[in-house]
Design a protein around this motif. Sequence first.
Motif, PDB file in Angstrom:
ATOM      1  N   VAL A   1      -1.730   3.567 -12.512  1.00  0.00           N
ATOM      2  CA  VAL A   1      -2.916   2.699 -12.478  1.00  0.00           C
ATOM      3  C   VAL A   1      -3.321   2.341 -13.897  1.00  0.00           C
TER       4      VAL A   1
ATOM      5  N   PRO B   1      -9.788   7.387  -7.763  1.00  0.00           N
ATOM      6  CA  PRO B   1     -10.201   7.436  -6.356  1.00  0.00           C
ATOM      7  C   PRO B   1     -10.717   8.816  -5.978  1.00  0.00           C
TER       8      PRO B   1
ATOM      9  N   GLY C   1      -7.238   2.301  -0.779  1.00  0.00           N
ATOM     10  CA  GLY C   1      -6.050   3.054  -1.101  1.00  0.00           C
ATOM     11  C   GLY C   1      -5.415   2.612  -2.399  1.00  0.00           C
ATOM     12  N   THR C   2      -4.220   3.095  -2.643  1.00  0.00           N
ATOM     13  CA  THR C   2      -3.465   2.762  -3.845  1.00  0.00           C
ATOM     14  C   THR C   2      -2.404   1.737  -3.496  1.00  0.00           C
TER      15      THR C   2
ATOM     16  N   THR D   1      -2.972  -0.319  -8.467  1.00  0.00           N
ATOM     17  CA  THR D   1      -4.425  -0.426  -8.448  1.00  0.00           C
ATOM     18  C   THR D   1      -4.960   0.550  -7.421  1.00  0.00           C
ATOM     19  N   ALA D   2      -6.193   1.010  -7.647  1.00  0.00           N
ATOM     20  CA  ALA D   2      -6.810   1.958  -6.722  1.00  0.00           C
ATOM     21  C   ALA D   2      -8.261   1.568  -6.523  1.00  0.00           C
ATOM     22  N   ARG D   3      -8.669   1.358  -5.276  1.00  0.00           N
ATOM     23  CA  ARG D   3     -10.046   1.045  -4.940  1.00  0.00           C
ATOM     24  C   ARG D   3     -10.492   1.918  -3.795  1.00  0.00           C
TER      25      ARG D   3
ATOM     26  N   TYR E   1       0.027   8.646  -9.770  1.00  0.00           N
ATOM     27  CA  TYR E   1      -0.711   7.441  -9.398  1.00  0.00           C
ATOM     28  C   TYR E   1      -1.680   7.030 -10.507  1.00  0.00           C
TER      29      TYR E   1
ATOM     30  N   ARG F   1       0.831  -1.187   0.000  1.00  0.00           N
ATOM     31  CA  ARG F   1       0.000   0.000   0.000  1.00  0.00           C
ATOM     32  C   ARG F   1       0.875   1.250   0.000  1.00  0.00           C
TER      33      ARG F   1
END
Length: 486
Positions: A74, A475, A86-87, A80-82, A70, A48
Amino acid sequence: MDESWVNSAEGIGADLHLELSGPGGRRAALIGALREAVRSGRLAPGTRLPPYRSLAADLGVARNTVADAYAELVAEGWLTARQGSGTRVAKRAEPLGHAVRVARQGPPRTRGPRHDLRQGTPDASSFPRAAWLTSYRRALQQAPNEVFGPGDPVGRVELREALTEYLARARGVRTEPGRIVICSGFAHALRLLFGQDRGGGGGVLRGPLAVEAYGLGFHRQLLRAAGVRTVPLPLDEHGARVDGLGRERAVLLTPAHQFPTGGPLDPERRAAVVDWARARGTVILEDDYDGEFRYDRKPVGAVQGLDPERVIFIGSVSKSLSPAVRLGWMVLPERYVDEVRAAKGEREAWASVLDQLSLADFLSSGSYDRHVRRMRQRYRVRRDRLVAALATHAPHVEVTGVAAGLHAVLRLPAGTERSAVKAAAWQGVALEGLAEFRHPETDMAAGDGLVVGYATPSEHAYAAALDALCAALPPEETLTADPGRG
């Protein structure tokens, strides 16, 4: 050389050693440093990363610089970012040694997207095969011998009669069978009207043609190939700004549901555009591309009903049944019927006569109405699932244009559309950014967004498609990023 240690605050993220150097500014340097850290294996899959604010403060750069870096990584698949997670370093990301081994083995095989969320096509698995086969058999058994000769270029009278009844009842269209000409779809109608059918020649209509500032690029290309100049009309929450019409010879509108931004043309503007056509002696082209699919408001009738002599109403079964059927229609003012017939030629060269008879039976038997009602309910459920998934996983993303049609527009923070499209591709999702539909000569900008079609995936694949879509969205932190650039 600028060397910085990034210290995770309050246990969020990991300590990083980044070297921000090289040409291209701070953003490019940060992207390169993060990419190298992942490639070399110093950042393991699942790690993270610090929030924008923390990383920006430690590096002495603007939060937008970190947000852009970021987002780019991505989109490239490194991160990845959700929402709520977080990233992180993508689990697909591999250290350098593995990448070298793969390179020596040759490039990976390419494959198409796993999830098709592009606008424009219905769920192919929902085609009413049994009902269509029943109509086809009945039409074939009852067909007179003349059906198996050269087809009438205006179309079978059985279909034109069935359409006259259906369009009057369902769309408020005022016509008669003798003013309907069958074609293979909207693009074919444009070719007939503007002179590109059978390889060119003079058209029934001439430019310049006013069009909506956002629309289907394929139609603009087709018109340009016919030598027709298109003039963009701005859009707002009430539809096309028809008060901007001037000396154009015609105007092309999607009044029932503006494509792709959504929303019907305001009643006052409907009346105004008809008044313009009357005063100028011009004509309105009404593209009724998904007029049957209304969910949260009363159906919007056709502009054609206001003045059948000033509107060419164009529709097809591409959205309601399937583009494979290749059947559409033009409801014409009386003065254009002979010219369009002449443009088609002496014989029917496009629309299968047997399919025309099948559609005529499908309409007159009530099977078409039943199919549309069933699909309207199914697509309403899909739309609701899309809205619910976004409310859960990306509540910061506004969803618009969902009262009707087969697609929605997801509004994004400025500057994130291109990265979101790339991130979607990495997640295996095919979709389009709003900018792809913008007329190249318009001064209007509708903002960043994604045009998401929710009709195409089959039922069993829809949940996975929504998950992949949500994973690709920027995000929430991008909404509050600093306006400055590092």
